[in-house]
Design an enzyme around this catalytic site. Structure first.
Site, PDB file in Angstrom:
ATOM      1  N   SER A  17       0.845  -1.194   0.000  1.00 12.60           N
ATOM      2  CA  SER A  17       0.000   0.000   0.000  1.00 12.60           C
ATOM      3  C   SER A  17       0.877   1.239   0.000  1.00 12.60           C
ATOM      4  CB  SER A  17      -0.912   0.035   1.227  1.00 12.60           C
ATOM      5  OG  SER A  17      -1.626   1.259   1.255  1.00 12.60           O
ATOM      6  N   ASN A  19      -0.517   4.084   0.789  1.00 11.59           N
ATOM      7  CA  ASN A  19      -1.200   4.959   1.745  1.00 11.59           C
ATOM      8  C   ASN A  19      -0.612   4.674   3.134  1.00 11.59           C
ATOM      9  OD1 ASN A  19      -3.068   5.761   3.791  1.00 11.59           O
ATOM     10  ND2 ASN A  19      -4.680   5.927   2.254  1.00 11.59           N
ATOM     11  N   ASP A  76      -8.266  -3.040  -1.026  1.00  9.99           N
ATOM     12  CA  ASP A  76      -8.975  -1.960  -1.687  1.00  9.99           C
ATOM     13  C   ASP A  76     -10.180  -1.676  -0.818  1.00  9.99           C
ATOM     14  OD1 ASP A  76      -8.675  -0.301  -4.102  1.00  9.99           O
ATOM     15  OD2 ASP A  76     -10.763  -0.857  -4.391  1.00  9.99           O
ATOM     16  N   ASP A 161     -11.787   8.920   8.827  1.00  9.62           N
ATOM     17  CA  ASP A 161     -12.054   8.532  10.218  1.00  9.62           C
ATOM     18  C   ASP A 161     -12.651   9.656  11.074  1.00  9.62           C
ATOM     19  OD1 ASP A 161     -11.348   5.900   9.892  1.00  9.62           O
ATOM     20  OD2 ASP A 161      -9.318   6.129  10.667  1.00  9.62           O
ATOM     21  N   LYS A 181     -10.162   0.395  16.986  1.00 10.29           N
ATOM     22  CA  LYS A 181     -10.453   0.468  15.543  1.00 10.29           C
ATOM     23  C   LYS A 181     -10.196  -0.882  14.879  1.00 10.29           C
ATOM     24  CE  LYS A 181      -9.597   2.544  11.090  1.00 10.29           C
ATOM     25  NZ  LYS A 181      -8.985   3.532  10.200  1.00 10.29           N
ATOM     26  N   HIS A 186     -13.506  -2.357   9.066  1.00  9.02           N
ATOM     27  CA  HIS A 186     -13.616  -3.119   7.822  1.00  9.02           C
ATOM     28  C   HIS A 186     -12.299  -3.834   7.515  1.00  9.02           C
ATOM     29  CE1 HIS A 186     -12.157   0.892   7.440  1.00  9.02           C
ATOM     30  NE2 HIS A 186     -11.828   0.783   6.179  1.00  9.02           N
TER      31      HIS A 186
HETATM   32  P1  ITT Z   1      -3.255   1.950  -1.881  1.00  7.99           P
HETATM   33  O1  ITT Z   1      -4.099   1.636  -3.086  1.00  7.99           O
HETATM   34  O2  ITT Z   1      -1.840   2.257  -2.242  1.00  7.99           O
HETATM   35  O3  ITT Z   1      -3.375   0.942  -0.791  1.00  7.99           O
HETATM   36  P2  ITT Z   1      -5.212   4.083  -1.496  1.00  7.99           P
HETATM   37  O4  ITT Z   1      -5.425   5.096  -0.415  1.00  7.99           O
HETATM   38  O5  ITT Z   1      -5.264   4.606  -2.917  1.00  7.99           O
HETATM   39  O6  ITT Z   1      -3.806   3.333  -1.220  1.00  7.99           O
HETATM   40  P3  ITT Z   1      -7.682   2.688  -1.895  1.00  7.99           P
HETATM   41  O7  ITT Z   1      -7.717   2.893  -3.368  1.00  7.99           O
HETATM   42  O8  ITT Z   1      -8.110   1.361  -1.342  1.00  7.99           O
HETATM   43  O9  ITT Z   1      -6.219   2.907  -1.317  1.00  7.99           O
HETATM   44  O10 ITT Z   1      -8.519   3.863  -1.260  1.00  7.99           O
HETATM   45  C1  ITT Z   1      -9.060   3.730   0.001  1.00  7.99           C
HETATM   46  C2  ITT Z   1      -9.522   5.100   0.478  1.00  7.99           C
HETATM   47  O11 ITT Z   1     -10.694   4.916   1.281  1.00  7.99           O
HETATM   48  C3  ITT Z   1      -8.460   5.744   1.371  1.00  7.99           C
HETATM   49  O12 ITT Z   1      -7.573   6.557   0.622  1.00  7.99           O
HETATM   50  C4  ITT Z   1      -9.336   6.537   2.340  1.00  7.99           C
HETATM   51  O13 ITT Z   1      -9.702   7.755   1.743  1.00  7.99           O
HETATM   52  C5  ITT Z   1     -10.571   5.652   2.473  1.00  7.99           C
HETATM   53  N1  ITT Z   1     -10.415   4.710   3.587  1.00  7.99           N
HETATM   54  C6  ITT Z   1     -10.199   3.367   3.498  1.00  7.99           C
HETATM   55  N2  ITT Z   1     -10.071   2.814   4.710  1.00  7.99           N
HETATM   56  C7  ITT Z   1     -10.198   3.808   5.598  1.00  7.99           C
HETATM   57  C8  ITT Z   1     -10.155   3.886   6.999  1.00  7.99           C
HETATM   58  O14 ITT Z   1      -9.884   2.807   7.742  1.00  7.99           O
HETATM   59  N3  ITT Z   1     -10.334   5.069   7.588  1.00  7.99           N
HETATM   60  C9  ITT Z   1     -10.575   6.175   6.858  1.00  7.99           C
HETATM   61  N4  ITT Z   1     -10.609   6.205   5.522  1.00  7.99           N
HETATM   62  C10 ITT Z   1     -10.435   5.035   4.876  1.00  7.99           C
END
Ligand code: ITT
Length: 204
Positions: A17, A19, A76, A161, A181, A186
């Site tokens: 990831s 993120n 995702d 969050d 959390k 999820h």
């Molecule tokens: P990677 O694909 O590199 O993992 P990304 O942030 O682009 O990073 P996603 O496409 O899965 O990943 O996007 C998920 C988004 O949903 C994330 O950027 C947040 O904005 C939101 N999100 C997911 N899980 C969350 C959480 O536990 N708490 C708050 N926001 C969340």
């Protein structure tokens, strides 16, 4: 995550990831693994995400595993808001347009909901995938129902969050401890469901 092997030698697992908030959460749940991050390996080129959650999660994990030779976990995930017909969903990371940070995105969401009656029902949804360099993979999902708050609260977590209150709580996700959390999120639920599938894959 228990791998069921009972051994003391941790095996490597790459958290695929980009993120940082998400990567931190996955890494702290994978307690029985020697966890690597994308910073520990040669740069991995990920394709644009354009599929559904399952396809995106599997693709991220497979691309990382094949590029690095290390078993990889990706997720995702997204926030689905009933009053917005389930948006932003898989587009949560890009909601509100390019150039926004987490705060910009949740402010755009609050703006979009300013006329929506409360409670504004929503859920976080996550598909987690584990893939191996030989192209095999397993996936599992998890959800966390709740509602969108009127304004942001708390400093913890990441993403949406501060504006999401899980069902059964009177605090925002960003006001919960990491342990709280992980137990109801999820992502925590998807990774808990993924653990036995990884174990089955490993023991054949
Ligand atoms: P990677 O694909 O590199 O993992 P990304 O942030 O682009 O990073 P996603 O496409 O899965 O990943 O996007 C998920 C988004 O949903 C994330 O950027 C947040 O904005 C939101 N999100 C997911 N899980 C969350 C959480 O536990 N708490 C708050 N926001 C969340």
């Amino acid at each position: 995550m228990a791998d069921g092997q009972g051994g003391s030698v941790a095996r490597k697992m790459l958290v695929a990831s980009q993120n940082p908030g998400k990567a931190r959460e996955i890494a702290r749940i994978l307690v029985d693994w020697e966890v690597l991050s994308l910073a520990d390996v040669d740069p991995v080129e990920f394709p644009e995400e354009g599929g559904d959650y399952a396809e995106n999660a599997r693709t991220k994990a497979l691309v990382a595993a094949k590029a690095t030779g290390v078993p990889s976990i990706a997720d995702d995930s997204g926030l689905e808001v009933a009053a917005l017909g389930g948006a932003p969903g898989p587009y949560s990371a890009r909601y509100g347009g390019p150039g926004l940070d987490d705060r910009g995105r949740y402010e755009a969401l609050l703006d979009a909901l300013c006329d929506a009656p409360t409670p504004r029902g929503a859920r976080f949804y996550c598909v987690a995938a584990c893939a191996w360099p030989d192209g095999s993979s397993v996936i599992a999902d998890g959800e966390c129902p709740g509602e969108i708050l009127i304004g942001p609260r708390g400093e913890g977590g990441f993403g949406y969050d501060p504006v999401f209150q899980p069902e059964g709580f009177d605090r925002a996700m960003a006001e919960m401890s990491r342990e709280e959390k992980d137990a109801i999120s999820h992502r925590g639920r998807a990774l808990a469901a993924l653990a036995p599938l990884i174990h089955s894959h490993l023991v054949g």
